[in-house]
Design a protein around this motif. Structure first.
Motif, PDB file in Angstrom:
ATOM      1  N   ALA A   1      -1.565  -5.483  45.534  1.00  0.00           N
ATOM      2  CA  ALA A   1      -2.396  -7.573  45.332  1.00  0.00           C
ATOM      3  C   ALA A   1      -3.416  -6.810  44.256  1.00  0.00           C
ATOM      4  O   ALA A   1      -3.876  -8.032  42.854  1.00  0.00           O
ATOM      5  CB  ALA A   1      -2.325  -7.850  46.190  1.00  0.00           C
ATOM      6  N   GLN A   2      -4.641  -6.508  44.588  1.00  0.00           N
ATOM      7  CA  GLN A   2      -5.572  -6.271  43.828  1.00  0.00           C
ATOM      8  C   GLN A   2      -5.577  -5.229  42.400  1.00  0.00           C
ATOM      9  O   GLN A   2      -6.134  -5.306  41.410  1.00  0.00           O
ATOM     10  CB  GLN A   2      -7.099  -5.516  44.310  1.00  0.00           C
ATOM     11  CG  GLN A   2      -8.051  -4.698  43.245  1.00  0.00           C
ATOM     12  CD  GLN A   2      -9.136  -6.327  43.411  1.00  0.00           C
ATOM     13  OE1 GLN A   2      -9.385  -7.227  43.921  1.00  0.00           O
ATOM     14  NE2 GLN A   2      -8.918  -7.616  42.648  1.00  0.00           N
ATOM     15  N   TYR A   3      -4.526  -4.787  42.404  1.00  0.00           N
ATOM     16  CA  TYR A   3      -3.963  -3.656  40.924  1.00  0.00           C
ATOM     17  C   TYR A   3      -3.052  -4.540  40.137  1.00  0.00           C
ATOM     18  O   TYR A   3      -3.371  -4.824  38.927  1.00  0.00           O
ATOM     19  CB  TYR A   3      -3.313  -2.354  41.504  1.00  0.00           C
ATOM     20  CG  TYR A   3      -2.222  -2.113  40.942  1.00  0.00           C
ATOM     21  CD1 TYR A   3      -3.389  -1.576  39.675  1.00  0.00           C
ATOM     22  CD2 TYR A   3      -1.338  -1.387  40.478  1.00  0.00           C
ATOM     23  CE1 TYR A   3      -2.583  -0.218  38.392  1.00  0.00           C
ATOM     24  CE2 TYR A   3      -0.344  -1.139  39.358  1.00  0.00           C
ATOM     25  CZ  TYR A   3      -1.286  -0.091  38.374  1.00  0.00           C
ATOM     26  OH  TYR A   3      -0.993   0.674  37.632  1.00  0.00           O
ATOM     27  N   ILE A   4      -2.707  -5.363  41.114  1.00  0.00           N
ATOM     28  CA  ILE A   4      -1.115  -6.433  40.040  1.00  0.00           C
ATOM     29  C   ILE A   4      -2.308  -7.046  39.321  1.00  0.00           C
ATOM     30  O   ILE A   4      -2.105  -7.835  38.463  1.00  0.00           O
ATOM     31  CB  ILE A   4      -0.820  -7.367  41.285  1.00  0.00           C
ATOM     32  CG1 ILE A   4       0.764  -6.163  40.974  1.00  0.00           C
ATOM     33  CG2 ILE A   4       0.257  -8.669  40.438  1.00  0.00           C
ATOM     34  CD1 ILE A   4       1.289  -5.808  40.611  1.00  0.00           C
ATOM     35  N   GLN A   5      -3.757  -8.307  40.448  1.00  0.00           N
ATOM     36  CA  GLN A   5      -4.621  -8.929  39.433  1.00  0.00           C
ATOM     37  C   GLN A   5      -5.283  -8.291  38.352  1.00  0.00           C
ATOM     38  O   GLN A   5      -4.672  -8.753  37.463  1.00  0.00           O
ATOM     39  CB  GLN A   5      -5.594  -9.178  40.461  1.00  0.00           C
ATOM     40  CG  GLN A   5      -6.694 -10.459  40.096  1.00  0.00           C
ATOM     41  CD  GLN A   5      -7.655 -10.611  41.134  1.00  0.00           C
ATOM     42  OE1 GLN A   5      -8.034 -10.454  40.851  1.00  0.00           O
ATOM     43  NE2 GLN A   5      -7.005 -10.953  42.039  1.00  0.00           N
ATOM     44  N   GLY A   6      -5.448  -6.496  38.566  1.00  0.00           N
ATOM     45  CA  GLY A   6      -6.069  -6.106  37.003  1.00  0.00           C
ATOM     46  C   GLY A   6      -5.327  -6.225  36.326  1.00  0.00           C
ATOM     47  O   GLY A   6      -5.306  -6.451  34.992  1.00  0.00           O
ATOM     48  N   LEU A   7      -3.528  -5.519  36.566  1.00  0.00           N
ATOM     49  CA  LEU A   7      -2.575  -5.506  35.264  1.00  0.00           C
ATOM     50  C   LEU A   7      -2.291  -7.010  35.107  1.00  0.00           C
ATOM     51  O   LEU A   7      -2.417  -6.680  33.334  1.00  0.00           O
ATOM     52  CB  LEU A   7      -1.456  -4.900  36.161  1.00  0.00           C
ATOM     53  CG  LEU A   7      -1.311  -3.680  36.463  1.00  0.00           C
ATOM     54  CD1 LEU A   7       0.039  -3.290  37.487  1.00  0.00           C
ATOM     55  CD2 LEU A   7      -1.584  -2.642  35.231  1.00  0.00           C
ATOM     56  N   ALA A   8      -2.158  -8.284  35.152  1.00  0.00           N
ATOM     57  CA  ALA A   8      -2.478  -9.158  34.810  1.00  0.00           C
ATOM     58  C   ALA A   8      -3.680  -9.767  33.379  1.00  0.00           C
ATOM     59  O   ALA A   8      -3.127 -10.250  33.176  1.00  0.00           O
ATOM     60  CB  ALA A   8      -1.800 -10.511  35.720  1.00  0.00           C
ATOM     61  N   TYR A   9      -4.764  -9.785  34.239  1.00  0.00           N
ATOM     62  CA  TYR A   9      -5.920  -9.167  33.802  1.00  0.00           C
ATOM     63  C   TYR A   9      -5.691  -8.278  31.845  1.00  0.00           C
ATOM     64  O   TYR A   9      -5.767  -9.317  30.745  1.00  0.00           O
ATOM     65  CB  TYR A   9      -6.768  -8.950  33.774  1.00  0.00           C
ATOM     66  CG  TYR A   9      -7.539 -10.530  34.779  1.00  0.00           C
ATOM     67  CD1 TYR A   9      -7.776 -11.867  34.595  1.00  0.00           C
ATOM     68  CD2 TYR A   9      -7.714 -10.335  36.145  1.00  0.00           C
ATOM     69  CE1 TYR A   9      -7.890 -13.015  34.599  1.00  0.00           C
ATOM     70  CE2 TYR A   9      -7.947 -11.132  36.399  1.00  0.00           C
ATOM     71  CZ  TYR A   9      -8.791 -12.667  36.902  1.00  0.00           C
ATOM     72  OH  TYR A   9      -8.988 -13.745  36.974  1.00  0.00           O
ATOM     73  N   THR A  10      -5.181  -6.925  32.136  1.00  0.00           N
ATOM     74  CA  THR A  10      -6.044  -6.251  31.316  1.00  0.00           C
ATOM     75  C   THR A  10      -4.195  -6.731  30.490  1.00  0.00           C
ATOM     76  O   THR A  10      -4.854  -6.484  29.122  1.00  0.00           O
ATOM     77  CB  THR A  10      -4.837  -4.796  31.473  1.00  0.00           C
ATOM     78  OG1 THR A  10      -6.060  -4.803  33.187  1.00  0.00           O
ATOM     79  CG2 THR A  10      -4.363  -4.542  30.819  1.00  0.00           C
TER      80      THR A  10
END
Length: 288
Positions: free
Chosen positions: A126-135
């Protein structure tokens, strides 16, 4: 007479009902044929048990029917909020939103998941998905770089909170990309000031790149621009130091060749001054 009218009315009502049913059926068939994202599992109301809905969501997702997949996962969250499948469905909703390019929805879903289940097995994802979405929202360096800062924060949380997860390597790569963007923004503004001969303002931006983003792809140019700006101001010791640091770290760089030529035109050469901030910052660079 009244009886006859009533019978006729009843017949008419039955005919209308049959026609409406037939029309609804034909419309449904047409919709099924034309809708590229129709549910491949069923068209009935979302009243199944959570495990059935979850599997239907996965089936739709695997078939590329992301809208229907999201509808199944949302139905679990709505109808079975305290089930184990609700937890799984929430992180899947974050993924589906990311897949659909709905990045803020993905961020919202992942944030909610992390607030509810910070220690779960899917928290790192979930934390990784959040980072991808910002990226994915990081714009060109000509625009505001707030998403880059947010991406760094989110991906750093992956590294810090879930150091053994499979997402750490890519999180580090995404951080490097975001830092390159932030450094690129500083360079863009610095070049703007340099072109207008506002040397102190330009130096401030180039110094930020060297000191705060030493391991980015912008450092070579930043050092060369420092040589240019200091030389134009007549601060030759700093210009020579910047060139010396540039040559030490990137001896084959075209930026170093240009800086060397500039100094040589004034009878100077690269020479490091130990008291300069540039010399101290140079020790942190990639090639130091």
């Amino acid at each position: 007479m009244v009886l006859a009218v009533s019978v006729d009315m009843k017949k008419s009502a039955r005919v209308v009902a049959v026609v409406l049913a037939a029309f609804a059926g034909s419309s449904l068939i047409t919709a099924c044929q034309n809708d590229p994202d129709i549910d491949i599992t069923k068209l009935t109301a979302e009243t199944d048990p959570p495990e059935v809905l979850y599997n239907q969501g996965l089936a739709n997702l695997n078939a590329g029917k992301t809208t229907e997949a999201a509808r199944k996962f949302e139905a679990i969250d709505r109808q079975h909020p305290f089930s184990e499948y609700a937890r799984k469905a929430l992180v899947m909703n974050a993924f589906v939103a990311y897949r659909n390019g709905q990045y803020q929805d993905a961020i919202n879903a992942s944030s909610r998941y992390l607030n509810l289940y910070p220690q779960s097995e899917d928290a790192a994802y979930a934390q990784y998905i959040q980072g991808l979405a910002y990226t994915k929202q990081i714009p060109s360096v000509t625009q505001d770089q707030k998403p880059a800062t947010k991406a760094i924060e989110a991906m750093q949380a992956v590294i810090d909170k879930y150091p053994d997860s499979e997402y750490v390597d890519d999180a580090q790569a995404k951080i490097r990309f975001a830092r390159d963007q932030l450094a690129g923004k500083e360079m863009q503004v610095g070049r703007y000031y340099l072109e207008r001969k506002e040397y102190l303002a330009a130096i401030s931006r180039f110094r930020t790149v060297v000191e705060q983003y030493p391991n980015t792809n912008q450092v070579e140019e930043a050092l060369a621009r420092l040589v240019e700006a200091y030389y134009a101001m007549g601060v030759t010791a700093e210009a020579q130091t910047a060139a010396a640091v540039l040559g030490h770290n990137y001896p084959d760089s075209q930026w170093y060749a240009d800086s060397f030529k500039l100094l040589q035109s004034g009878g100077l050469e690269p020479r490091e001054t130990g008291t300069s901030w540039i010399a101290r910052a140079g020790k942190k660079l990639i090639g130091a």
